[in-house]
Design a protein around this motif. Structure first.
Motif, short mmCIF file in Angstrom:
data_model
loop_
_atom_site.label_atom_id
_atom_site.label_comp_id
_atom_site.label_asym_id
_atom_site.label_seq_id
_atom_site.Cartn_x
_atom_site.Cartn_y
_atom_site.Cartn_z
N SER A 92 -6.61 1.65 6.92
CA SER A 92 -7.35 2.74 6.05
C SER A 92 -7.00 3.84 5.89
O SER A 92 -7.45 4.36 6.07
CB SER A 92 -8.64 2.15 5.41
N ASP A 93 -7.23 3.21 7.71
CA ASP A 93 -6.94 4.88 8.99
C ASP A 93 -5.53 5.63 9.03
O ASP A 93 -5.91 6.68 8.55
CB ASP A 93 -7.35 4.49 9.97
N THR A 94 -4.87 4.38 8.08
CA THR A 94 -3.83 5.29 8.64
C THR A 94 -3.03 5.45 7.01
O THR A 94 -2.21 7.07 6.79
CB THR A 94 -2.67 3.32 8.73
N MET A 95 -3.64 5.20 6.11
CA MET A 95 -3.52 5.46 4.71
C MET A 95 -4.25 6.70 4.47
O MET A 95 -3.67 7.85 3.58
CB MET A 95 -3.45 4.60 3.51
N ARG A 96 -5.41 7.01 4.97
CA ARG A 96 -6.33 8.43 5.40
C ARG A 96 -6.00 9.24 5.55
O ARG A 96 -5.57 10.60 5.31
CB ARG A 96 -7.59 8.22 6.26
N HIS A 97 -4.85 8.84 7.03
CA HIS A 97 -4.05 9.98 7.69
C HIS A 97 -3.13 11.06 7.04
O HIS A 97 -3.05 12.00 7.04
CB HIS A 97 -4.07 9.78 8.78
N ARG A 117 1.54 6.73 14.22
CA ARG A 117 1.22 5.50 13.98
C ARG A 117 0.70 5.02 15.02
O ARG A 117 1.62 4.39 15.82
CB ARG A 117 1.37 4.27 12.16
N GLU A 144 0.56 -0.86 -0.38
CA GLU A 144 0.18 -0.55 -0.21
C GLU A 144 0.33 1.41 -0.03
O GLU A 144 0.57 1.96 -0.83
CB GLU A 144 -0.65 -0.34 1.48
N GLN A 175 -2.76 11.00 3.43
CA GLN A 175 -2.86 11.51 2.68
C GLN A 175 -3.39 12.82 3.33
O GLN A 175 -3.41 13.91 2.41
CB GLN A 175 -4.33 10.44 1.65
N LEU A 176 -3.98 13.02 3.76
CA LEU A 176 -5.08 14.19 4.34
C LEU A 176 -3.33 14.90 4.70
O LEU A 176 -3.33 16.28 4.60
CB LEU A 176 -5.50 14.43 5.47
N GLU A 190 -4.42 1.33 15.46
CA GLU A 190 -5.18 1.89 13.82
C GLU A 190 -4.76 0.65 12.61
O GLU A 190 -4.09 0.17 12.55
CB GLU A 190 -4.40 3.09 13.54
N PHE A 207 1.12 4.19 -2.47
CA PHE A 207 0.96 5.38 -2.31
C PHE A 207 2.42 6.71 -2.64
O PHE A 207 1.62 7.85 -3.59
CB PHE A 207 0.92 5.41 -0.84
#
Length: 176
Positions: A153-158, A146, A76, A160-161, A150, A80
């Protein structure tokens, strides 16, 4: 007299065994990230502060081949990375290893700089589980750590933001 001697011994042991404040302090978001220098498996030398001083954000992924969650996260992170420009660098820091991390990367075509035997860096960052992930902004401050609770998907969303926020901040500072 014996009780007094025992009391003094117990107090002395407690004082000696008490950890220093440096040992107790866990790095937190907002703390200045400790610098490091390492060479990846390709022979390229990297310095955290050199990357940050060049205007790059840094994502450090602490991982091991035996960690099933790492085996999900690394591909992932590789995807990314493909969506990022040169303003963000991702490093895979292999720790606590018993397998063959180079073979793992080769068989999965992961294109992230891989550093072997990064246990000392993990110690400095107080990493106590895998996968560990730390995001550092160009100001050398830790912006995200991290949590072991967690999910991916929460890690990747964080992440990206954080990247989007940094790009917006950079664009507004440069007048673009």
């Amino acid at each position: 007299m014996f009780r007094l001697s025992l009391f003094v011994c117990v107090i002395a042991c407690c004082i000696v065994a008490r950890p220093s404040s440096a040992d107790v302090h866990r790095l937190q978001e907002g703390d200045v990230a400790p610098d490091w220098m390492m060479t990846d498996i390709e022979g390229h030398n990297y310095s955290l502060y050199q990357e940050l001083d060049s205007g790059r954000q840094v994502v450090m992924v602490f991982w091991s081949t035996w960690c099933k969650f790492c085996k999900v996260m690394l591909p992932e992170m590789n995807l990314f990375k493909q969506s990022l420009d040169d303003d963000t660098r991702i490093f895979a820091l292999n720790i606590w290893e018993s397998g063959d991390p180079v073979a793992y990367f080769d068989t999965r075509n992961i294109d992230i700089p891989l550093m072997l035997r990064a246990d000392d860096i993990a110690d400095r960052y107080k990493i106590d589980s895998t996968p560990g992930l730390v995001f550092i902004g160009t100001d050398k401050r830790i912006r995200y750590i991290r949590s072991s609770r967690e999910n991916l998907s929460d890690t990747m969303r964080h992440l990206q933001l954080l990247v989007i926020k940094d790009r917006a901040k950079h664009a507004s500072n440069s007048g673009g």
